[in-house]
Design a protein around this motif. Structure first.
Motif, mmCIF file in Angstrom:
data_model
loop_
_atom_site.group_PDB
_atom_site.id
_atom_site.type_symbol
_atom_site.label_atom_id
_atom_site.label_comp_id
_atom_site.label_asym_id
_atom_site.label_seq_id
_atom_site.Cartn_x
_atom_site.Cartn_y
_atom_site.Cartn_z
ATOM 1 N N ASP A 163 0.638 4.158 -2.855
ATOM 2 C CA ASP A 163 0.505 5.577 -2.514
ATOM 3 C C ASP A 163 1.562 6.404 -3.243
ATOM 4 N N GLU B 148 -7.492 -0.351 -8.664
ATOM 5 C CA GLU B 148 -8.495 0.713 -8.742
ATOM 6 C C GLU B 148 -7.947 2.034 -8.207
ATOM 7 N N GLN B 149 -7.107 1.986 -7.215
ATOM 8 C CA GLN B 149 -6.502 3.219 -6.706
ATOM 9 C C GLN B 149 -5.685 3.916 -7.802
ATOM 10 N N LYS C 40 -8.047 5.440 -10.376
ATOM 11 C CA LYS C 40 -8.645 6.686 -9.908
ATOM 12 C C LYS C 40 -7.661 7.850 -10.024
ATOM 13 N N ALA C 41 -6.397 7.580 -9.737
ATOM 14 C CA ALA C 41 -5.379 8.627 -9.871
ATOM 15 C C ALA C 41 -5.217 9.039 -11.329
ATOM 16 N N ALA D 127 -8.129 -3.969 -5.610
ATOM 17 C CA ALA D 127 -8.265 -2.720 -4.865
ATOM 18 C C ALA D 127 -7.108 -1.778 -5.161
ATOM 19 N N GLU D 128 -5.904 -2.307 -5.240
ATOM 20 C CA GLU D 128 -4.735 -1.480 -5.549
ATOM 21 C C GLU D 128 -4.805 -0.966 -6.983
ATOM 22 N N GLN E 220 0.819 -1.208 0.000
ATOM 23 C CA GLN E 220 0.000 0.000 0.000
ATOM 24 C C GLN E 220 0.857 1.265 0.000
ATOM 25 N N CYS F 241 0.566 6.672 -6.949
ATOM 26 C CA CYS F 241 -0.607 7.510 -7.203
ATOM 27 C C CYS F 241 -0.386 8.983 -6.869
ATOM 28 N N HIS F 242 0.349 9.254 -5.806
ATOM 29 C CA HIS F 242 0.409 10.617 -5.292
ATOM 30 C C HIS F 242 1.701 11.356 -5.610
#
Length: 407
Positions: A187, A221-222, A225-226, A218-219, A183, A190-191
């Motif tokens: 992060d 999809e993150q 979304k980014a 789930a990862e 995770q 994505c960020h």
């Protein structure tokens, strides 16, 4: 250094369209296809252009290689030997091989070294008739090294005069320094990594490897979304080793393509059809891994899902540098028809890159990207093994190769 080629501007006549169209001539002006039709009805505006005799050659759009990992350091022939001795893809990865071994070599290489290694690979694909290509990152797995890969991909497109679509594949594997912290790495992707690379103009699309040995739904999809927040299209390495349901997820985000898909379910097919997502077949990886689980070709065909074919060039599972060979393998291994295979390396492949309005078909107003083949019929394009028929390649309105001696 940018390679210089002569202009293709002129009236190209005495050619045969591989798709069976009736045109036997086309006019190239200012690097674009300005007219197509019967040579006996050439508009006056184009009669004064230089006349170029195609000598009865077969004409196709420039080929499109829509899934490659062309920029990387090192090679992995030793892993090929391990698999021949009985190790599985997952066992090789667990033993420290696989993607992570290429990450180590890529991180150790300078940008110049990566360019020097990738350039001859690209040239071999271009000599096969490729006029547009996707190049993914995913062997850096840090901002510094992903940037390095994507910068090389951009430079290759500029220097070789070929359309390159770059895809950020930061979520390709978990880097060693993030072991047990999946995770935290997502992060970072994505960020930090994706926003920075997008701001530098290095990203055209975003991909994820969704699989048991890679990243979860789930990862994935993150990351999607980014990408969506930045207005970037997505695609997915999906259902290669198991059915993770990634294709249905990707379709919900309007994915350009889902690639590999050997374990694709009917639910995934239905979702892809509804979203207009292209199925990208990668027979080179299927062959190299000695897979026995065929992609659901008949179900994709019945649903009307467009099927593209690509080399998936990468050092571990598809060290292939001929898109025509992949088209042959898609026919022999996956049972595609000749028209399906040719669409798979032209129009459908262009759609998998979001290039359907500019590449993959011959049409007035498009950039002059086409290939003249010294062949009698279209089926020969997927029939011959290892042969490069004498041909002329026009790429971005320039004559990149005059193998038929038409100029």
């Amino acid at each position: 250094m940018t390679i210089q080629h002569p202009s293709a501007d002129g009236l190209w006549h005495n050619l045969r369209l591989a798709d069976g169209g009736t045109a036997n001539a086309l006019a190239v002006q200012h690097g674009q296809i300005a007219w197509m039709g019967d040579v006996a009805a050439v508009p006056t505006a184009f009669t004064r252009l230089p006349h170029i005799d195609a000598q009865g050659a077969l004409a196709t759009p420039g080929l499109v290689d829509c899934h490659t990992h062309l920029v990387y350091g090192g090679q992995r022939a030793n892993e090929f030997a391990m698999r021949l001795a009985g190790a599985s893809y997952e066992e090789v990865a667990i033993a420290g091989g696989g993607i992570v071994s290429t990450v180590k070599a890529t991180r150790a290489a300078s940008e110049e070294a990566l360019y020097a290694q990738a350039a001859p690979r690209l040239q071999q694909l271009l000599d096969d008739g490729v006029c547009a290509i996707e190049i993914k990152s995913g062997y850096g797995l840090s901002l510094e090294h992903e940037r390095k890969q994507l910068r090389v991909a951009r430079r290759l497109g500029q220097d070789f005069g070929v359309t390159v679509r770059t895809t950020f594949l930061g979520a390709h594997a978990l880097p060693p320094e993030y072991a047990g912290r999946s995770q935290d790495y997502i992060d970072l992707v994505c960020h930090e990594m994706l926003p920075a690379l997008h701001a530098e103009g290095l990203v055209d699309a975003v991909d994820v490897f969704c699989e048991r040995i890679a990243f979860s739904l789930a990862e994935t999809e993150q990351v999607f979304k980014a990408a969506q927040a930045l207005g970037l299209p997505v695609k997915l390495h999906a259902e290669q080793l198991s059915d993770m349901g990634g294709s249905a997820l990707a379709a919900r985000y309007g994915a350009l393509s889902c690639d590999h898909i050997e374990h694709l379910s009917q639910a995934g097919i239905d979702a892809m059809r509804a979203a207009g997502t292209v199925a990208v077949l990668l027979p080179g990886a299927y062959y190299t891994l000695r897979d026995t689980h065929l992609p659901p070709i008949e179900a994709l065909r019945a649903a009307g899902v467009p099927m593209a074919v690509s080399t998936d060039h990468n050092p571990g599972t598809s060290p292939a540098l001929s898109l025509l060979l992949m088209a042959n393998m898609a026919c022999t291994l996956f049972r595609l028809t000749v028209p399906e295979a040719l669409a798979g390396i032209t129009s459908h492949a262009a759609r998998a890159l979001g290039l359907q309005d500019t590449h993959g078909t011959l049409a007035v107003g498009r950039a002059a990207d086409f290939v003249l083949w010294d062949l009698l019929e279209p089926s020969e394009l997927v029939y011959w093994l290892g042969q490069q028929p004498g041909r002329t390649i026009v790429r971005q309105g320039l004559v990149a190769l005059d193998g038929l001696g038409v100029l």
